[in-house]
Design a protein around this motif. Structure first.
Motif, PDB file in Angstrom:
ATOM      1  N   GLU A  45       0.841  -1.193   0.000  1.00  0.00           N
ATOM      2  CA  GLU A  45       0.000   0.000   0.000  1.00  0.00           C
ATOM      3  C   GLU A  45       0.875   1.241   0.000  1.00  0.00           C
ATOM      4  OE1 GLU A  45      -3.050   0.443   2.893  1.00  0.00           O
ATOM      5  OE2 GLU A  45      -4.108  -1.401   2.336  1.00  0.00           O
ATOM      6  N   ASP A  46       0.344   2.324  -0.534  1.00  0.00           N
ATOM      7  CA  ASP A  46       1.036   3.605  -0.513  1.00  0.00           C
ATOM      8  C   ASP A  46      -0.011   4.702  -0.632  1.00  0.00           C
ATOM      9  OD1 ASP A  46       3.093   5.406  -0.334  1.00  0.00           O
ATOM     10  OD2 ASP A  46       4.191   4.638  -2.068  1.00  0.00           O
ATOM     11  N   THR A  47       0.403   5.935  -0.444  1.00  0.00           N
ATOM     12  CA  THR A  47      -0.507   7.069  -0.533  1.00  0.00           C
ATOM     13  C   THR A  47       0.113   8.157  -1.392  1.00  0.00           C
ATOM     14  OG1 THR A  47       0.401   8.042   1.489  1.00  0.00           O
ATOM     15  CG2 THR A  47      -1.555   6.643   1.726  1.00  0.00           C
ATOM     16  N   PHE A  48      -0.735   9.020  -1.948  1.00  0.00           N
ATOM     17  CA  PHE A  48      -0.270  10.199  -2.662  1.00  0.00           C
ATOM     18  C   PHE A  48      -1.299  11.305  -2.486  1.00  0.00           C
ATOM     19  CE2 PHE A  48      -2.907   7.997  -5.705  1.00  0.00           C
ATOM     20  CZ  PHE A  48      -3.568   9.007  -6.395  1.00  0.00           C
ATOM     21  N   LEU A  49      -0.871  12.544  -2.746  1.00  0.00           N
ATOM     22  CA  LEU A  49      -1.752  13.701  -2.639  1.00  0.00           C
ATOM     23  C   LEU A  49      -2.333  14.033  -4.002  1.00  0.00           C
ATOM     24  CD1 LEU A  49       0.144  16.135  -0.237  1.00  0.00           C
ATOM     25  CD2 LEU A  49      -2.117  15.126   0.135  1.00  0.00           C
ATOM     26  N   ALA A  50      -3.644  14.202  -4.073  1.00  0.00           N
ATOM     27  CA  ALA A  50      -4.334  14.630  -5.284  1.00  0.00           C
ATOM     28  C   ALA A  50      -5.248  15.793  -4.924  1.00  0.00           C
ATOM     29  CB  ALA A  50      -5.143  13.485  -5.879  1.00  0.00           C
ATOM     30  N   GLY A  51      -4.880  16.980  -5.372  1.00  0.00           N
ATOM     31  CA  GLY A  51      -5.695  18.144  -5.060  1.00  0.00           C
ATOM     32  C   GLY A  51      -5.827  18.401  -3.580  1.00  0.00           C
ATOM     33  N   GLY A  52      -4.786  18.083  -2.828  1.00  0.00           N
ATOM     34  CA  GLY A  52      -4.797  18.304  -1.385  1.00  0.00           C
ATOM     35  C   GLY A  52      -5.418  17.177  -0.588  1.00  0.00           C
ATOM     36  N   THR A  53      -5.894  16.134  -1.243  1.00  0.00           N
ATOM     37  CA  THR A  53      -6.503  14.994  -0.567  1.00  0.00           C
ATOM     38  C   THR A  53      -5.559  13.797  -0.610  1.00  0.00           C
ATOM     39  OG1 THR A  53      -8.746  15.697  -1.148  1.00  0.00           O
ATOM     40  CG2 THR A  53      -8.451  13.377  -0.584  1.00  0.00           C
ATOM     41  N   LEU A  54      -5.369  13.148   0.543  1.00  0.00           N
ATOM     42  CA  LEU A  54      -4.514  11.977   0.625  1.00  0.00           C
ATOM     43  C   LEU A  54      -5.305  10.749   0.170  1.00  0.00           C
ATOM     44  CD1 LEU A  54      -1.598  11.275   1.551  1.00  0.00           C
ATOM     45  CD2 LEU A  54      -2.602  10.569   3.738  1.00  0.00           C
ATOM     46  N   VAL A  55      -4.778  10.057  -0.831  1.00  0.00           N
ATOM     47  CA  VAL A  55      -5.461   8.909  -1.433  1.00  0.00           C
ATOM     48  C   VAL A  55      -4.587   7.671  -1.286  1.00  0.00           C
ATOM     49  CG1 VAL A  55      -6.494   8.009  -3.535  1.00  0.00           C
ATOM     50  CG2 VAL A  55      -6.534  10.470  -3.097  1.00  0.00           C
ATOM     51  N   THR A  56      -5.215   6.551  -0.982  1.00  0.00           N
ATOM     52  CA  THR A  56      -4.485   5.284  -0.804  1.00  0.00           C
ATOM     53  C   THR A  56      -4.626   4.413  -2.044  1.00  0.00           C
ATOM     54  OG1 THR A  56      -4.858   5.330   1.585  1.00  0.00           O
ATOM     55  CG2 THR A  56      -4.272   3.199   0.604  1.00  0.00           C
ATOM     56  N   GLU A  57      -3.514   3.823  -2.445  1.00  0.00           N
ATOM     57  CA  GLU A  57      -3.510   2.861  -3.535  1.00  0.00           C
ATOM     58  C   GLU A  57      -2.936   1.548  -3.030  1.00  0.00           C
ATOM     59  OE1 GLU A  57      -1.149   4.439  -6.699  1.00  0.00           O
ATOM     60  OE2 GLU A  57       0.543   4.893  -5.403  1.00  0.00           O
ATOM     61  N   VAL A  58      -3.349   0.453  -3.658  1.00  0.00           N
ATOM     62  CA  VAL A  58      -2.899  -0.883  -3.261  1.00  0.00           C
ATOM     63  C   VAL A  58      -2.246  -1.549  -4.458  1.00  0.00           C
ATOM     64  CG1 VAL A  58      -4.612  -1.140  -1.454  1.00  0.00           C
ATOM     65  CG2 VAL A  58      -5.163  -1.886  -3.780  1.00  0.00           C
ATOM     66  N   ARG A  59      -1.336  -2.456  -4.163  1.00  0.00           N
ATOM     67  CA  ARG A  59      -0.605  -3.149  -5.221  1.00  0.00           C
ATOM     68  C   ARG A  59      -1.227  -4.520  -5.486  1.00  0.00           C
ATOM     69  NH1 ARG A  59       5.226  -3.279  -3.716  1.00  0.00           N
ATOM     70  NH2 ARG A  59       4.637  -5.098  -2.477  1.00  0.00           N
ATOM     71  N   TYR A  60      -1.381  -4.822  -6.758  1.00  0.00           N
ATOM     72  CA  TYR A  60      -1.829  -6.139  -7.216  1.00  0.00           C
ATOM     73  C   TYR A  60      -0.704  -6.776  -8.029  1.00  0.00           C
ATOM     74  CZ  TYR A  60      -6.826  -5.930  -6.030  1.00  0.00           C
ATOM     75  OH  TYR A  60      -8.035  -5.911  -5.360  1.00  0.00           O
ATOM     76  N   VAL A  61      -0.614  -8.097  -7.967  1.00  0.00           N
ATOM     77  CA  VAL A  61       0.420  -8.834  -8.697  1.00  0.00           C
ATOM     78  C   VAL A  61      -0.212 -10.071  -9.332  1.00  0.00           C
ATOM     79  CG1 VAL A  61       2.614 -10.079  -8.538  1.00  0.00           C
ATOM     80  CG2 VAL A  61       2.244  -8.036  -7.151  1.00  0.00           C
ATOM     81  N   ARG A  62       0.250 -10.382 -10.528  1.00  0.00           N
ATOM     82  CA  ARG A  62      -0.172 -11.619 -11.196  1.00  0.00           C
ATOM     83  C   ARG A  62       1.063 -12.386 -11.634  1.00  0.00           C
ATOM     84  NH1 ARG A  62      -3.584 -12.196 -16.905  1.00  0.00           N
ATOM     85  NH2 ARG A  62      -2.618 -14.173 -17.510  1.00  0.00           N
ATOM     86  N   ARG A  63       1.087 -13.669 -11.333  1.00  0.00           N
ATOM     87  CA  ARG A  63       2.168 -14.550 -11.780  1.00  0.00           C
ATOM     88  C   ARG A  63       2.030 -14.783 -13.280  1.00  0.00           C
ATOM     89  NH1 ARG A  63       7.151 -16.179 -10.018  1.00  0.00           N
ATOM     90  NH2 ARG A  63       7.620 -18.308 -10.674  1.00  0.00           N
ATOM     91  N   LEU A  64       3.137 -14.658 -14.007  1.00  0.00           N
ATOM     92  CA  LEU A  64       3.106 -14.843 -15.457  1.00  0.00           C
ATOM     93  C   LEU A  64       3.831 -16.097 -15.906  1.00  0.00           C
ATOM     94  CD1 LEU A  64       3.792 -11.173 -16.624  1.00  0.00           C
ATOM     95  CD2 LEU A  64       1.590 -12.331 -16.457  1.00  0.00           C
ATOM     96  N   THR A  65       5.128 -16.189 -15.588  1.00  0.00           N
ATOM     97  CA  THR A  65       5.955 -17.295 -16.066  1.00  0.00           C
ATOM     98  C   THR A  65       6.946 -17.654 -14.973  1.00  0.00           C
ATOM     99  OG1 THR A  65       7.627 -15.806 -16.978  1.00  0.00           O
ATOM    100  CG2 THR A  65       5.833 -16.449 -18.442  1.00  0.00           C
TER     101      THR A  65
END
Length: 212
Positions: free
Chosen positions: A162-182
């Protein structure tokens, strides 16, 4: 120009490498994609200030830099570009992860649900697997339930990042997804003759949380 041979595609839709003259269409897709996908998730004034003309100039600059990113578009039989996706090596803050990263995927709002987004994602995961990447990662807004369902249907799973960033003064959380390929055997995702660097704003792959 490389044309996709990876099914499935919506009827008549061609997935191909992005060209310099696609920058205006890709800018429109990105701006309209943000304004549709992130309504209610990011501050509305922040979305309202996005400008297609300014974005077109940025897309052109990124594309002409010929970075390591691979850009593909979805083209309708009449030549209209209705979707765009971009992938490449992990960005600096994610060094140490295996595989590669999906930077962005967007479809014009009126083409959501047509299978265009799925075709774009299928193309990039197939290219990444063919290049020997073990995994593909992406970052998506935590509250973007439709995008998260889209990626989960495609085999991606949250790995706890997880991580956060500022967008227009609002703190937003993003999450990481992973998919196995090979199986492991990572090497750089091979770009086409002309490519673009990953977009720097707002940062990382919140872009990957666009509409399917």
């Amino acid at each position: 120009m490389r044309l996709s041979t990876t099914p499935p595609h919506p009827p008549g839709v061609m997935i191909r490498d992005m060209r310099l003259d696609d920058c205006g269409a890709v800018a429109t897709i990105r701006v309209r994609g943000w304004q549709h996908a992130y309504r209610g998730l990011l501050p509305q004034p922040y979305l309202d200030t996005m400008d297609i003309a300014e974005e077109t100039g940025q897309r052109r600059r990124y594309f002409e830099e010929r970075g390591e990113a691979v850009n593909v578009v979805a083209q309708q039989p009449d030549g209209t570009v209705t979707g765009w996706a971009c992938a490449g090596p992990h960005r600096a803050e994610d060094h140490g992860l295996p595989g590669c990263e999906l930077y962005a995927i967007y479809v014009l709002p009126e083409h959501i649900g047509t299978g265009t987004g799925r075709a774009l994602l299928t193309e990039l995961t197939a290219r990444a697997a063919a290049a020997g990447h073990a995994d593909m990662a992406l970052w998506v807004l935590r509250e973007n339930a439709p995008a998260r369902r889209f990626y989960e249907r495609a085999g991606f799973r949250p790995d706890g990042g997880e991580d956060t960033f500022l967008a227009g003064g609002t703190l937003v959380t993003e999450v990481r997804y992973v998919r196995r390929l090979t199986p492991p055997g990572v090497r750089p995702l091979t770009p086409p003759a002309a490519g673009g660097a990953p977009p720097p704003l707002p940062r990382r792959a919140v872009d990957a949380g666009g509409p399917p």
